[in-house]
Design a protein around this motif. Structure first.
Motif, mmCIF file in Angstrom:
data_model
loop_
_atom_site.group_PDB
_atom_site.id
_atom_site.type_symbol
_atom_site.label_atom_id
_atom_site.label_comp_id
_atom_site.label_asym_id
_atom_site.label_seq_id
_atom_site.Cartn_x
_atom_site.Cartn_y
_atom_site.Cartn_z
ATOM 1 N N ASP A 122 -10.158 -1.037 1.301
ATOM 2 C CA ASP A 122 -10.643 -1.098 -0.078
ATOM 3 C C ASP A 122 -12.093 -1.552 0.012
ATOM 4 O O ASP A 122 -12.408 -2.421 0.819
ATOM 5 C CB ASP A 122 -9.858 -2.147 -0.895
ATOM 6 N N GLU A 133 -12.567 -3.718 -6.876
ATOM 7 C CA GLU A 133 -12.287 -2.495 -6.104
ATOM 8 C C GLU A 133 -13.003 -1.274 -6.679
ATOM 9 O O GLU A 133 -12.816 -0.921 -7.840
ATOM 10 C CB GLU A 133 -10.770 -2.229 -6.099
ATOM 11 N N LYS A 181 0.826 -1.207 0.000
ATOM 12 C CA LYS A 181 0.000 0.000 0.000
ATOM 13 C C LYS A 181 0.861 1.259 0.000
ATOM 14 O O LYS A 181 2.072 1.179 0.181
ATOM 15 C CB LYS A 181 -0.948 -0.016 1.208
HETATM 16 MG MG MG Z 1 -6.390 1.047 -4.862
#
Ligand code: MG
Ligand code: 4AD
Length: 477
Positions: A392, A400, A375
């Motif tokens: 998410d 997503e 991330k």
């Molecule tokens: Mg993303």
């Protein structure tokens, strides 16, 4: 006389009044009935012409795609299929449309692929008219939602010198002559001669500037175009897409997730309330598309059912670690049906996300606390020092749809995370000032607008929900 929009005529019980209607011919039957659409709604208005008293030259040019203006009286219709019609006493062809060359002059319904190649005209079809009216309503609902909550709409820059995601997927912006690039003594490009006196790019996200706004105004949101030079030719990626990014001071991850859920439910409810005819048409379209698929690949739910499920139920919330456990125990994993491996530390692939949402939970899922390695640098480090306060949101059929996090508000931790991830600390000094001067816990997220439109319309290719898609090797119109 001013024109009356067809939507106003069809959605009213008024009868026996005179009006002028303008639009494009959809069809002309029996030399008498013209279906005219003006884009204000899905349905066309039937215009009844008296062919014995109309110029032959006019009648000859009433062809699909031609633009017309008609004046007459709105009457209750005697025919089936419509409540009212316009009995024309005058009719004019505004713009002819040669049937031999009009790309939408097709006997069979044109395929989405064909229409993508004719994107400059596709908005005239039922399906694209419906999609873009729904897209408009969603955009309006986004502003209404945040406005009602007292968020400030903040415009963040489109041209910037920073990489907000630290992923290096940027389009460069320059006025330098590419055939004669100025160079420094060491051979590197001399950006001091460029327009801004430095190297610049199109923004990948307004988040960093959004954080500056939130740490002054409290709660802000952006809604603007973002650009990613990632070479992914998928049905979920665009090189130019619109993103909504709220950023809130004094929010933690749980409050962030709560806001995101409420937001998605609000905008979906808005289109259910305001775009009924368009959604019913898109629901039918999807049902027909599903019929073409083998039984086991068909969706269990219709579009309208899916939308109502999202507004009626709270989303499932699990950690990344729990998600990995579920996947490792899943049938497709055990039967080796996933293309990509599942293991703690690697990112979830689209097939994994869809399993969680469509097969396991059958509703949107919020996955939190991902490994820090996969991330971005700005996410808040958790006490375990292995995961970050990321979230998410995964939506059925999409994967997503939202990416967000609580932000790292501690200066020393943020600086060392930036160093670890090779993000230039010096250049981002302006960003770090928020942490130097009156830092506070804060959080935010980004929702990809086209992914939301995909979800709301039941379309399956992201190129079909933005008027003029930009993808690798394609920037037409
Ligand atoms: Mg993303
Ligand atoms: O997950 P992403 O990369 O997150 C950010 O940009 C953060 N700065 C957001 C924030 O916290 N303020 O992108 C956010 C969302 C994704 O979940 C996805 O919906 C969409 O943007 N998105 C794309 N949509 C279309 N085409 C692409 N290439 C996209 N990349 C991301």
């Amino acid at each position: 006389m001013q024109r009356t929009k067809i939507k106003e005529i069809l959605y009213s019980d008024k009868l026996d009044y005179e009006c002028v209607v303008k639009g494009w011919v959809r069809s002309f039957r029996n030399n008498q009935f013209i279906a005219v659409n003006d884009g204000s709604c899905l349905d066309s208005l039937q215009i009844v012409v008296d062919s014995n008293n109309t110029d032959k030259d006019i009648l000859d040019h009433i062809t699909a795609g031609a633009s017309v203006s008609a004046r007459g009286i709105i009457k209750a219709s005697l025919g089936k299929g419509q409540k009212v019609e316009l009995i024309a006493d005058s009719l004019e062809v505004l713009g002819r449309c040669d049937p031999d060359h009009y790309p939408l002059q097709l006997k069979n319904r044109p395929s989405l692929e064909y229409l993508r190649e004719h994107a400059h005209l596709r908005m005239r079809t039922h399906v694209f008219g419906a999609i873009f009216r729904v897209r408009h309503s969603l955009a309006f609902a986004v502003h209404e939602f945040f406005h009602k909550k007292g968020f400030v709409y903040l415009n963040t820059p489109i041209i910037t010198a920073s990489d907000a995601e630290g992923a290096g997927e940027m389009f460069q912006v320059t006025t330098l002559d590419l055939n004669n690039v100025p160079r420094k003594e060491d051979g590197s490009v001399d950006y001091s001669e460029d327009f801004f006196g430095r190297s610049t790019n199109l923004t990948v996200s307004g988040q960093l500037e959004g954080e500056l706004g939130a740490l002054a105004l409290g709660e802000i949101y952006t809604f603007g175009p973002t650009f990613r030079a990632e070479n992914s030719n998928t049905t979920r990626h665009l090189a130019e897409f619109w993103m909504i990014e709220p950023e809130m001071a004094f929010y933690d991850l749980a409050e962030n997730a709560q806001l995101a859920q409420e937001f998605i439910q609000y905008v979906i409810q808005y289109v259910l309330d305001h775009n009924r005819a368009d959604l019913e048409f898109l629901d039918q379209r999807l049902a027909e598309e599903e019929k073409q698929k083998p039984q086991n690949e068909r969706s269990e739910f219709s579009l309208l059912e899916k939308l109502r499920m999202v507004t009626a139920n709270s989303f499932e919330k699990i950690t990344y670690t729990e998600a990995i456990d579920i996947l490792l125990k899943s049938k497709p994993y055990q039967k080796k049906q996933f293309k990509y491996d599942v293991s703690w530390g690697t990112d979830l692939q689209s097939e994994h996300e869809r399993y969680l949402v469509e097969k396991h939970f059958k509703k949107p899922v919020i996955v939190t606390d991902y490994p820090k390695e996969i991330k971005s640098f700005y996410m808040r480090l958790n006490d375990d020092e292995k995961t970050v306060a990321a979230m998410d949101i995964l939506a059925p059929g999409i994967g997503e749809i939202v990416g967000g996090s609580q932000r790292e508000e501690r200066l020393d931790v943020l600086e060392s995370r930036m160093q670890e991830m090779n993000v230039p600390v010096e250049e981002m000094s302006w960003f770090l000032d928020t942490r130097r001067f009156g830092t506070v816990p804060h959080a935010g997220f980004g929702l990809g607008f086209e992914r939301l439109v995909l979800f709301a319309t039941g379309m399956t290719n992201i190129r079909d929900v933005i008027p003029f898609p930009r993808t690798p090797k394609s920037a037409n119109f």
